[in-house]
Design a protein around this motif. Structure first.
Motif, short mmCIF file in Angstrom:
data_model
loop_
_atom_site.label_atom_id
_atom_site.label_comp_id
_atom_site.label_asym_id
_atom_site.label_seq_id
_atom_site.Cartn_x
_atom_site.Cartn_y
_atom_site.Cartn_z
N ASN A 25 47.25 34.75 -29.68
CA ASN A 25 46.27 34.56 -28.61
C ASN A 25 45.31 33.43 -28.95
O ASN A 25 44.61 33.47 -29.95
N ASP A 27 42.16 32.32 -28.24
CA ASP A 27 40.94 32.89 -27.66
C ASP A 27 39.98 31.78 -27.27
O ASP A 27 39.35 31.15 -28.12
N ASN A 38 43.61 35.42 -21.90
CA ASN A 38 44.56 35.22 -22.98
C ASN A 38 45.38 33.95 -22.75
O ASN A 38 45.98 33.78 -21.68
N PRO A 40 48.43 32.42 -24.38
CA PRO A 40 49.45 32.69 -25.40
C PRO A 40 49.98 31.41 -26.05
O PRO A 40 50.22 30.40 -25.39
#
Length: 324
Positions: A25, A27, A38, A40
């Motif tokens: 993730n 962030d 999120n 990815p």
């Protein structure tokens, strides 16, 4: 590209061992509603040593076709390497993607704030995290973009004349055109260049649009690169390009002399001669009809598909000098 020993890869405090698959993730920041976001980062590692390739897209939130290319690489399993590591980041500017906007919520263009700052604007902080947490692991990068403001790009690769060592990989990728273009200040490409990270920037299609020809060009080119590096699994075939790519030293924009309704009559990729009619500009009342003509001979690598244009708007991008 030389092989290197497979070691534990650490991205945002997540450890990925050789042979592992992991979704990390990225962030960034919460939405103004306090909802988490999120972003990815999909990491696929082989147990066998090899290079690390990074595929990125969505630096501009409205450039959906680039996102689609990386999505297909993941969905089809092309990102599972035979050797080495493949890192995919389909949507870097998640805020722009959510809001269907090119920029970040702070109004900044992410591609003009690199290398960023840990205490700067939201866009600057994202740029800083990308540069410090992800880029150091990459040996080679392909960054996918599309044309903006309704301007449709023929599939093409871009890098500066200072990076002509990339010519071999560009030929392997097999896009129809390669445009030598200057590194822009504070762009992702320029930052990677300064860090010694080779990067091919792919341009194709237009914003808010998915085009199969552009998508196929991006996916097939990526497979050819991975095969060239020994990373493509034998379950996938990398077809040869239909034509040799055309290298462009210089190009020019043809701009609108009048405001009005615009209709192009030539498609991207076509070779035209000086004086050929490329389209026409009219007014809503049928009082005038202005024909837009080619100012020089060359290939059309971008067409403005907006039905309404203003005086000075870019209508066509045409090659002016090809590499010999």
């Amino acid at each position: 590209m030389p092989e290197k020993k497979q070691e534990i890869l650490t991205i945002f405090n997540e450890q990925i061992k050789p042979g592992e698959s992991k979704e990390v993730n990225f962030d960034v920041a919460n939405l103004h509603t306090s909802s988490s976001v999120n972003v990815p980062i999909i990491v696929e590692r082989s147990k066998k040593p090899g290079p690390t390739v990074l595929f990125t897209a969505g630096i501009h939130g409205d450039e959906v076709n680039g996102v689609e290319i990386v999505r297909q690489l993941i969905a089809k399993g092309i990102n599972k390497p035979k050797i080495g590591t493949i890192i995919c980041m389909p949507v870097i500017n998640i805020f722009g993607f959510i809001n269907l906007k090119r920029e970040f919520p702070d109004g900044r263009d992410l591609n003009r704030v690199f290398p960023g700052s840990p205490s700067g604007s939201l866009a600057g902080r994202v740029a800083h995290k990308l540069v410090t947490e992800v880029i150091p692991h990459a040996d080679f990068i392909i960054d996918f973009h599309t044309g903006g403001a309704g301007r449709f790009n023929s599939p093409q690769l871009r890098y500066s004349k200072d990076s002509r060592s990339l010519d071999v990989l560009a030929k392997v990728f097999g896009a129809p055109f390669v445009l030598y273009s200057k590194n822009l200040s504070k762009s992702f490409r320029t930052t990677c260049y300064k860090l010694g990270k080779p990067l091919l920037l792919f341009e194709g299609g237009k914003s808010f649009h998915i085009d199969d020809t552009v998508t196929n060009s991006g996916v097939n080119g990526s497979k050819r690169i991975l095969k060239h590096l020994g990373m493509l699994k034998t379950t996938f075939k990398a077809s040869k390009p239909k034509k040799d790519c055309i290298f462009i030293n210089e190009s020019k924009w043809i701009r609108a002399n009048y405001s009005g309704m615009f209709k192009p009559s030539i498609a991207v990729g076509n070779l035209v001669k000086r004086g050929d009619v490329l389209g026409n500009i009219t007014d809503p009342y049928g009082k005038f009809n202005f024909f837009v003509k080619a100012q020089n001979s060359g290939y059309i690598i971008n067409v403005n598909e907006s039905p309404i244009v203003y005086q000075g708007d870019a209508l066509f991008h045409i090659t002016a000098k090809l590499k010999r």
